[in-house]
Write an enzyme that holds these catalytic residues in place. Structure first.
Site, PDB file in Angstrom:
ATOM      1  N   GLY A  48       0.875  -1.168   0.000  1.00 13.28           N
ATOM      2  CA  GLY A  48       0.000   0.000   0.000  1.00 13.28           C
ATOM      3  C   GLY A  48       0.909   1.212   0.000  1.00 13.28           C
ATOM      4  O   GLY A  48       1.747   1.349  -0.870  1.00 13.28           O
ATOM      5  N   GLU A  49       0.785   2.007   1.016  1.00 15.28           N
ATOM      6  CA  GLU A  49       1.627   3.202   1.141  1.00 15.28           C
ATOM      7  C   GLU A  49       2.172   3.211   2.559  1.00 15.28           C
ATOM      8  O   GLU A  49       1.410   3.351   3.522  1.00 15.28           O
ATOM      9  CB  GLU A  49       0.776   4.447   0.835  1.00 15.28           C
ATOM     10  CG  GLU A  49       1.521   5.735   0.905  1.00 15.28           C
ATOM     11  CD  GLU A  49       2.781   5.746   0.041  1.00 15.28           C
ATOM     12  OE1 GLU A  49       3.846   6.067   0.587  1.00 15.28           O
ATOM     13  OE2 GLU A  49       2.695   5.420  -1.166  1.00 15.28           O
ATOM     14  N   SER A  50       3.476   3.054   2.692  1.00 13.36           N
ATOM     15  CA  SER A  50       4.039   2.872   4.040  1.00 13.36           C
ATOM     16  C   SER A  50       3.842   4.097   4.920  1.00 13.36           C
ATOM     17  O   SER A  50       3.679   3.970   6.137  1.00 13.36           O
ATOM     18  CB  SER A  50       5.514   2.488   3.971  1.00 13.36           C
ATOM     19  OG  SER A  50       6.268   3.483   3.317  1.00 13.36           O
ATOM     20  N   CYS A  80       5.991  -5.409   0.201  1.00  6.31           N
ATOM     21  CA  CYS A  80       6.167  -4.074  -0.370  1.00  6.31           C
ATOM     22  C   CYS A  80       6.154  -2.996   0.722  1.00  6.31           C
ATOM     23  O   CYS A  80       7.103  -2.909   1.492  1.00  6.31           O
ATOM     24  CB  CYS A  80       5.134  -3.860  -1.464  1.00  6.31           C
ATOM     25  SG  CYS A  80       5.630  -2.585  -2.624  1.00  6.31           S
ATOM     26  N   ARG A 107      13.142   3.058  -0.186  1.00  7.89           N
ATOM     27  CA  ARG A 107      11.729   3.184  -0.604  1.00  7.89           C
ATOM     28  C   ARG A 107      11.667   3.541  -2.074  1.00  7.89           C
ATOM     29  O   ARG A 107      12.512   4.288  -2.567  1.00  7.89           O
ATOM     30  CB  ARG A 107      11.046   4.314   0.168  1.00  7.89           C
ATOM     31  CG  ARG A 107      10.519   3.926   1.498  1.00  7.89           C
ATOM     32  CD  ARG A 107       9.657   5.041   2.055  1.00  7.89           C
ATOM     33  NE  ARG A 107       8.367   5.102   1.398  1.00  7.89           N
ATOM     34  CZ  ARG A 107       7.550   6.153   1.435  1.00  7.89           C
ATOM     35  NH1 ARG A 107       7.893   7.230   2.091  1.00  7.89           N
ATOM     36  NH2 ARG A 107       6.406   6.123   0.799  1.00  7.89           N
ATOM     37  N   ILE A 136       5.411  -2.891  -7.620  1.00  9.11           N
ATOM     38  CA  ILE A 136       4.670  -1.634  -7.792  1.00  9.11           C
ATOM     39  C   ILE A 136       5.284  -0.583  -6.872  1.00  9.11           C
ATOM     40  O   ILE A 136       5.143  -0.658  -5.645  1.00  9.11           O
ATOM     41  CB  ILE A 136       3.175  -1.816  -7.441  1.00  9.11           C
ATOM     42  CG1 ILE A 136       2.572  -2.936  -8.288  1.00  9.11           C
ATOM     43  CG2 ILE A 136       2.416  -0.507  -7.645  1.00  9.11           C
ATOM     44  CD1 ILE A 136       1.175  -3.345  -7.855  1.00  9.11           C
ATOM     45  N   ARG A 137       5.969   0.356  -7.452  1.00  9.16           N
ATOM     46  CA  ARG A 137       6.707   1.366  -6.640  1.00  9.16           C
ATOM     47  C   ARG A 137       7.384   0.685  -5.461  1.00  9.16           C
ATOM     48  O   ARG A 137       7.269   1.107  -4.302  1.00  9.16           O
ATOM     49  CB  ARG A 137       5.777   2.469  -6.138  1.00  9.16           C
ATOM     50  CG  ARG A 137       5.380   3.441  -7.217  1.00  9.16           C
ATOM     51  CD  ARG A 137       4.564   4.583  -6.651  1.00  9.16           C
ATOM     52  NE  ARG A 137       5.412   5.531  -5.942  1.00  9.16           N
ATOM     53  CZ  ARG A 137       5.007   6.270  -4.907  1.00  9.16           C
ATOM     54  NH1 ARG A 137       3.793   6.158  -4.447  1.00  9.16           N
ATOM     55  NH2 ARG A 137       5.814   7.123  -4.361  1.00  9.16           N
ATOM     56  N   HIS A 172       4.550  -8.329  -4.825  1.00  5.30           N
ATOM     57  CA  HIS A 172       3.176  -8.584  -4.373  1.00  5.30           C
ATOM     58  C   HIS A 172       2.666  -9.959  -4.835  1.00  5.30           C
ATOM     59  O   HIS A 172       1.913 -10.018  -5.809  1.00  5.30           O
ATOM     60  CB  HIS A 172       2.236  -7.558  -5.006  1.00  5.30           C
ATOM     61  CG  HIS A 172       2.357  -6.169  -4.481  1.00  5.30           C
ATOM     62  ND1 HIS A 172       1.572  -5.681  -3.470  1.00  5.30           N
ATOM     63  CD2 HIS A 172       3.166  -5.159  -4.841  1.00  5.30           C
ATOM     64  CE1 HIS A 172       1.886  -4.425  -3.225  1.00  5.30           C
ATOM     65  NE2 HIS A 172       2.847  -4.079  -4.048  1.00  5.30           N
ATOM     66  N   GLU A 174       0.301 -11.545  -3.743  1.00  4.19           N
ATOM     67  CA  GLU A 174      -1.170 -11.569  -3.635  1.00  4.19           C
ATOM     68  C   GLU A 174      -1.837 -11.028  -4.897  1.00  4.19           C
ATOM     69  O   GLU A 174      -3.046 -11.185  -5.070  1.00  4.19           O
ATOM     70  CB  GLU A 174      -1.638 -10.795  -2.385  1.00  4.19           C
ATOM     71  CG  GLU A 174      -1.651  -9.273  -2.484  1.00  4.19           C
ATOM     72  CD  GLU A 174      -0.268  -8.615  -2.409  1.00  4.19           C
ATOM     73  OE1 GLU A 174       0.761  -9.332  -2.416  1.00  4.19           O
ATOM     74  OE2 GLU A 174      -0.218  -7.374  -2.376  1.00  4.19           O
TER      75      GLU A 174
HETATM   76  N1  GLN Z   1       6.090   2.907  -2.443  1.00  6.87           N
HETATM   77  C1  GLN Z   1       5.296   2.449  -1.367  1.00  6.87           C
HETATM   78  C2  GLN Z   1       5.854   2.856  -0.029  1.00  6.87           C
HETATM   79  O1  GLN Z   1       7.032   2.989   0.159  1.00  6.87           O
HETATM   80  C3  GLN Z   1       5.117   0.950  -1.393  1.00  6.87           C
HETATM   81  C4  GLN Z   1       4.353   0.538  -2.625  1.00  6.87           C
HETATM   82  C5  GLN Z   1       3.587  -0.739  -2.475  1.00  6.87           C
HETATM   83  O2  GLN Z   1       3.363  -1.251  -1.384  1.00  6.87           O
HETATM   84  N2  GLN Z   1       3.124  -1.245  -3.594  1.00  6.87           N
HETATM   85  O3  GLN Z   1       5.081   3.001   0.842  1.00  6.87           O
END
Ligand code: GLN
Length: 190
Positions: A48-50, A80, A107, A136-137, A172, A174
């Protein structure tokens, strides 16, 4: 029956729950309250987004209970953003979250959303077949203590590793059809 909680503050929660539903003896559930976290045998911290997950962990006062359960041996898997949440060091961010795993992460190591990619690997420790990987990122690990076992590198960077009861992956599983990493983690849960 082992109860595996998926931390449900932000990110890819239902996808992990769906995957875990494939295994006998595993009861998956979404968790976001202290009493729910106390009741699980293992925990997944999803992608997600840390920054958002970290903020919610502190707003809901969940860091202490999660950290103490991990340090007491509860199996945990960070995918992630979850990898960033577990790391003791983050090279390009002054924020720190649970600080339980002896890894240093970068990150967004592969760049922006547009630089997301997928590939596949053979990794016999995890599965006999080819394993698809979706980034993904994604973060990657730039430094790991000798206590950390490297499971997979891609171009020098560590993208999957384990330290005792803690598993971290940059990618990921999942979001693919493949169950190998979920099977591996279910194995860590006994
Ligand atoms: N770039 C996100 C972060 O550092 C992680 C991206 C992801 O979980 N797909 O939070």
């Amino acid at each position: 029956m082992k109860k595996i909680g998926v931390l449900s503050l932000q990110g890819a929660v239902s996808e992990h729950i769906d995957k875990l539903g494939n295994f006998e003896g595993i009861q998956p559930c979404a968790v976001k309250y202290k009493h729910e976290i106390e009741a699980v045998d293992a925990l997944i911290i999803p992608g997600g987004e840390s920054t958002a997950i970290g903020k919610l962990l502190s707003d809901f006062d969940l860091s202490g209970i999660i950290k103490s359960r991990i340090l007491a041996g509860m199996p945990v898997w960070g995918t992630c953003a979850g990898m960033v949440i577990l790391a003791k060091k983050i090279r390009n961010d002054e924020r720190r979250h649970l600080e339980v795993m002896d890894i240093e992460v970068m990150r967004n190591g592969y760049g922006r959303q547009i630089d997301s990619f997928s590939t596949s690997v053979r990794l016999t420790e995890i599965s006999q077949g080819e394993i698809p990987l979706v980034f993904i990122r994604a973060p990657y690990v730039v430094g790991a203590d000798s206590k950390v076992k490297v499971l997979l590198r891609i171009n020098e960077n560590i993208v999957a590793c384990r330290q005792d009861n803690m598993l971290a992956t940059s990618f990921h599983p999942e979001l693919t059809e493949d169950l190998s990493f979920h099977r591996y983690f279910a194995g860590m849960c006994g």
